[in-house]
Scaffold this motif. Structure first.
Motif, mmCIF file in Angstrom:
data_model
loop_
_atom_site.group_PDB
_atom_site.id
_atom_site.type_symbol
_atom_site.label_atom_id
_atom_site.label_comp_id
_atom_site.label_asym_id
_atom_site.label_seq_id
_atom_site.Cartn_x
_atom_site.Cartn_y
_atom_site.Cartn_z
ATOM 1 N N VAL A 106 2.566 -16.042 2.392
ATOM 2 C CA VAL A 106 2.721 -14.804 1.629
ATOM 3 C C VAL A 106 2.995 -15.204 0.183
ATOM 4 O O VAL A 106 4.011 -15.828 -0.116
ATOM 5 C CB VAL A 106 3.868 -13.939 2.174
ATOM 6 C CG1 VAL A 106 4.037 -12.693 1.315
ATOM 7 C CG2 VAL A 106 3.597 -13.554 3.636
ATOM 8 N N ALA A 110 3.009 -11.022 -4.262
ATOM 9 C CA ALA A 110 2.683 -9.868 -3.417
ATOM 10 C C ALA A 110 3.845 -8.878 -3.410
ATOM 11 O O ALA A 110 5.013 -9.271 -3.399
ATOM 12 C CB ALA A 110 2.373 -10.325 -2.000
ATOM 13 N N ILE A 112 5.394 -5.902 -1.191
ATOM 14 C CA ILE A 112 5.328 -5.368 0.173
ATOM 15 C C ILE A 112 6.495 -4.405 0.365
ATOM 16 O O ILE A 112 7.657 -4.770 0.167
ATOM 17 C CB ILE A 112 5.399 -6.498 1.211
ATOM 18 C CG1 ILE A 112 4.269 -7.514 0.968
ATOM 19 C CG2 ILE A 112 5.317 -5.937 2.624
ATOM 20 C CD1 ILE A 112 4.356 -8.745 1.841
ATOM 21 N N ILE A 118 4.819 -6.444 9.186
ATOM 22 C CA ILE A 118 3.854 -7.538 9.052
ATOM 23 C C ILE A 118 3.921 -8.398 10.306
ATOM 24 O O ILE A 118 4.990 -8.869 10.702
ATOM 25 C CB ILE A 118 4.157 -8.402 7.806
ATOM 26 C CG1 ILE A 118 4.292 -7.516 6.554
ATOM 27 C CG2 ILE A 118 3.074 -9.457 7.621
ATOM 28 C CD1 ILE A 118 3.050 -6.739 6.199
ATOM 29 N N VAL A 122 0.101 -14.036 9.443
ATOM 30 C CA VAL A 122 -0.592 -13.216 8.441
ATOM 31 C C VAL A 122 -0.589 -13.951 7.110
ATOM 32 O O VAL A 122 0.441 -14.483 6.682
ATOM 33 C CB VAL A 122 0.093 -11.841 8.298
ATOM 34 C CG1 VAL A 122 -0.495 -11.067 7.116
ATOM 35 C CG2 VAL A 122 -0.074 -11.044 9.591
ATOM 36 N N SER A 123 -1.732 -13.972 6.439
ATOM 37 C CA SER A 123 -1.859 -14.582 5.118
ATOM 38 C C SER A 123 -2.045 -13.484 4.082
ATOM 39 O O SER A 123 -2.951 -12.638 4.207
ATOM 40 C CB SER A 123 -3.053 -15.542 5.094
ATOM 41 O OG SER A 123 -3.179 -16.158 3.831
ATOM 42 N N ILE A 124 -1.197 -13.485 3.059
ATOM 43 C CA ILE A 124 -1.221 -12.451 2.016
ATOM 44 C C ILE A 124 -1.325 -13.138 0.662
ATOM 45 O O ILE A 124 -0.467 -13.934 0.284
ATOM 46 C CB ILE A 124 0.032 -11.567 2.087
ATOM 47 C CG1 ILE A 124 0.108 -10.875 3.460
ATOM 48 C CG2 ILE A 124 0.028 -10.535 0.969
ATOM 49 C CD1 ILE A 124 1.364 -10.043 3.670
ATOM 50 N N VAL A 128 -1.209 -8.800 -4.116
ATOM 51 C CA VAL A 128 -1.481 -7.804 -3.077
ATOM 52 C C VAL A 128 -0.383 -6.751 -3.119
ATOM 53 O O VAL A 128 0.787 -7.059 -3.357
ATOM 54 C CB VAL A 128 -1.535 -8.472 -1.691
ATOM 55 C CG1 VAL A 128 -1.523 -7.432 -0.568
ATOM 56 C CG2 VAL A 128 -2.769 -9.367 -1.575
ATOM 57 N N ILE A 130 1.170 -3.722 -0.668
ATOM 58 C CA ILE A 130 1.194 -3.112 0.666
ATOM 59 C C ILE A 130 2.223 -1.994 0.640
ATOM 60 O O ILE A 130 3.413 -2.227 0.389
ATOM 61 C CB ILE A 130 1.528 -4.151 1.748
ATOM 62 C CG1 ILE A 130 0.436 -5.232 1.776
ATOM 63 C CG2 ILE A 130 1.661 -3.490 3.113
ATOM 64 C CD1 ILE A 130 0.694 -6.344 2.763
ATOM 65 N N VAL A 136 0.522 -4.227 9.517
ATOM 66 C CA VAL A 136 -0.455 -5.317 9.469
ATOM 67 C C VAL A 136 -0.244 -6.148 10.723
ATOM 68 O O VAL A 136 0.804 -6.759 10.906
ATOM 69 C CB VAL A 136 -0.276 -6.179 8.206
ATOM 70 C CG1 VAL A 136 -1.275 -7.333 8.208
ATOM 71 C CG2 VAL A 136 -0.458 -5.330 6.944
ATOM 72 N N ILE A 142 -5.340 -11.258 4.072
ATOM 73 C CA ILE A 142 -5.438 -10.292 2.982
ATOM 74 C C ILE A 142 -5.537 -11.090 1.688
ATOM 75 O O ILE A 142 -4.577 -11.735 1.263
ATOM 76 C CB ILE A 142 -4.223 -9.348 2.955
ATOM 77 C CG1 ILE A 142 -4.086 -8.613 4.297
ATOM 78 C CG2 ILE A 142 -4.345 -8.345 1.817
ATOM 79 C CD1 ILE A 142 -2.820 -7.786 4.418
ATOM 80 N N ASP A 143 -6.706 -11.052 1.066
ATOM 81 C CA ASP A 143 -6.943 -11.870 -0.125
ATOM 82 C C ASP A 143 -6.392 -11.222 -1.390
ATOM 83 O O ASP A 143 -5.897 -10.091 -1.369
ATOM 84 C CB ASP A 143 -8.443 -12.144 -0.265
ATOM 85 C CG ASP A 143 -8.951 -13.137 0.782
ATOM 86 O OD1 ASP A 143 -8.137 -13.910 1.310
ATOM 87 O OD2 ASP A 143 -10.170 -13.130 1.055
#
Length: 342
Positions: A106, A110, A112, A118, A122-124, A128, A130, A136, A142-143
């Motif tokens: 993460v 990002a 969030i 989450i 998971v890759s964030i 990003v 959210i 998720v 999530i790029d």
């Protein structure tokens, strides 16, 4: 060589993955995929279209995916199966460098929401966002620059490429792929004219995608005005496609680039829409309908089959003559009717 794997596979190993029969040296090592014309000794090529049969004799491939009827003409080892193109599609995933997933992280930039959930692994990516009450699920990627609005659900194993936007209330099934700059859940085109100007109609529905859906870059799927816009399982949507509010698309359908579907139209299961097809609103398209490129659909289609409209390209001088004749068709029809009555 077009694609390079981190390690190779023998033809025997590849044959097991696609249910093929090996003809020739099954221990030959394959490290990439290429065309018949460009393939080298460690590349796997395929022959699906007989138009390319002329390249088979001179290929330098380490192996070729091929049908039984072409096996004897192949000068190199072969994987023999009923559908070489399907075999190529299956094996292509082994040689895709983008399939080598990084360790889940993460990024520190990002943002969030505290109420977001989450999952695991998971890759964030960077920058990003959210929103609140987002879910998720596990194994999602999530790029960079993705924005996910409040109340969205991103299904297990999905991948959102850079700068994807999900407005509020969008649900993605499992293993969905959304390519860069696609927008899901934007307002549908809903306005009422009051005699002087336009009054906006609030779009209070959502967007729901089934499992294994892929959406191409710069495509747009509008949220429903009332109820949801619904995309079925295993639907494949190309780049620059516009799907309006409350459209429903059945499982396993595919839409090529620049298709436009107006509001509240229902597309059946297993339909194929060629590039540039336009479909008017409030129509119903039956299952297993194929519509060829650049066709305009203004009436519902109730039976499976292939449908087309428009005219193909021709020299301009001929087209200009035909355009004049087209304008005369109505008068010619009336004259013919009068002649028949006589």
């Amino acid at each position: 060589m077009n694609t390079i794997a981190k390690h190779g596979y023998t033809l025997n190993e590849l044959a097991e993955r696609v249910g093929a029969t090996v003809s020739g040296n099954g221990d030959a090592l394959i490290t990439g995929l290429a065309t018949l014309h460009d393939a080298g000794p460690e590349d796997l090529a395929f022959l699906a279209n007989p138009s390319y049969l002329r390249f088979l004799q001179d290929t330098h491939a380490g192996g070729v995916l091929i049908r039984e009827e072409h096996k004897d003409a192949c000068p190199v080892p072969a994987l023999v199966l009923k559908d070489p193109y399907l075999g190529y599609a299956m094996l292509s995933q082994l040689f895709d460098p983008m399939a080598m997933k990084q360790a889940p992280t993460v990024h520190e930039t990002a943002v969030i929401a505290d109420t977001a959930t989450i999952g695991e692994r998971v890759s964030i990516g960077p920058h990003v966002h959210i929103g609140a009450h987002v879910t998720v699920e596990d194994d999602v990627v999530i790029d960079a620059g993705v924005a996910i609005g409040d109340g969205c659900i991103v299904g297990k194993g999905s991948h959102l490429y850079p700068n994807v936007t999900l407005y509020h209330g969008v649900t993605l099934g499992e293993r969905c792929i959304i390519h860069s700059s696609a927008v899901l859940g934007g307002d549908g085109f809903g306005f009422a004219f009051n005699g002087k100007g336009w009054t906006k109609i609030a779009q209070i529905g959502g967007v729901r995608l089934g499992d294994d859906v892929e959406v191409g870059s710069c495509s747009s799927i509008d949220r429903g005005a009332l109820g949801d816009t619904i995309i079925g399982n295993d639907v494949k949507i190309d780049s620059q496609v516009q799907i309006a509010h409350n459209v429903q698309i059945g499982d396993h359908s595919a839409l090529a680039g620049c298709v436009g579907i107006a509001g509240s139209t229902k597309i059946g299961r297993g339909c194929l829409l060629g590039g540039g097809v336009g479909v008017a609103g409030h129509l119903e398209i039956a299952d297993r309908v194929q519509i060829t490129g650049m066709s305009l659909i203004t009436n519902s289609i109730h039976s499976a089959g292939v449908y087309s409209s428009g005219t193909g390209a021709m020299p301009n001088a001929q087209w200009r003559k035909n355009a004049v004749r087209f304008k005369q068709l109505d008068e010619m029809a009336r004259r013919l009717s009068r002649l028949e009555k006589r």
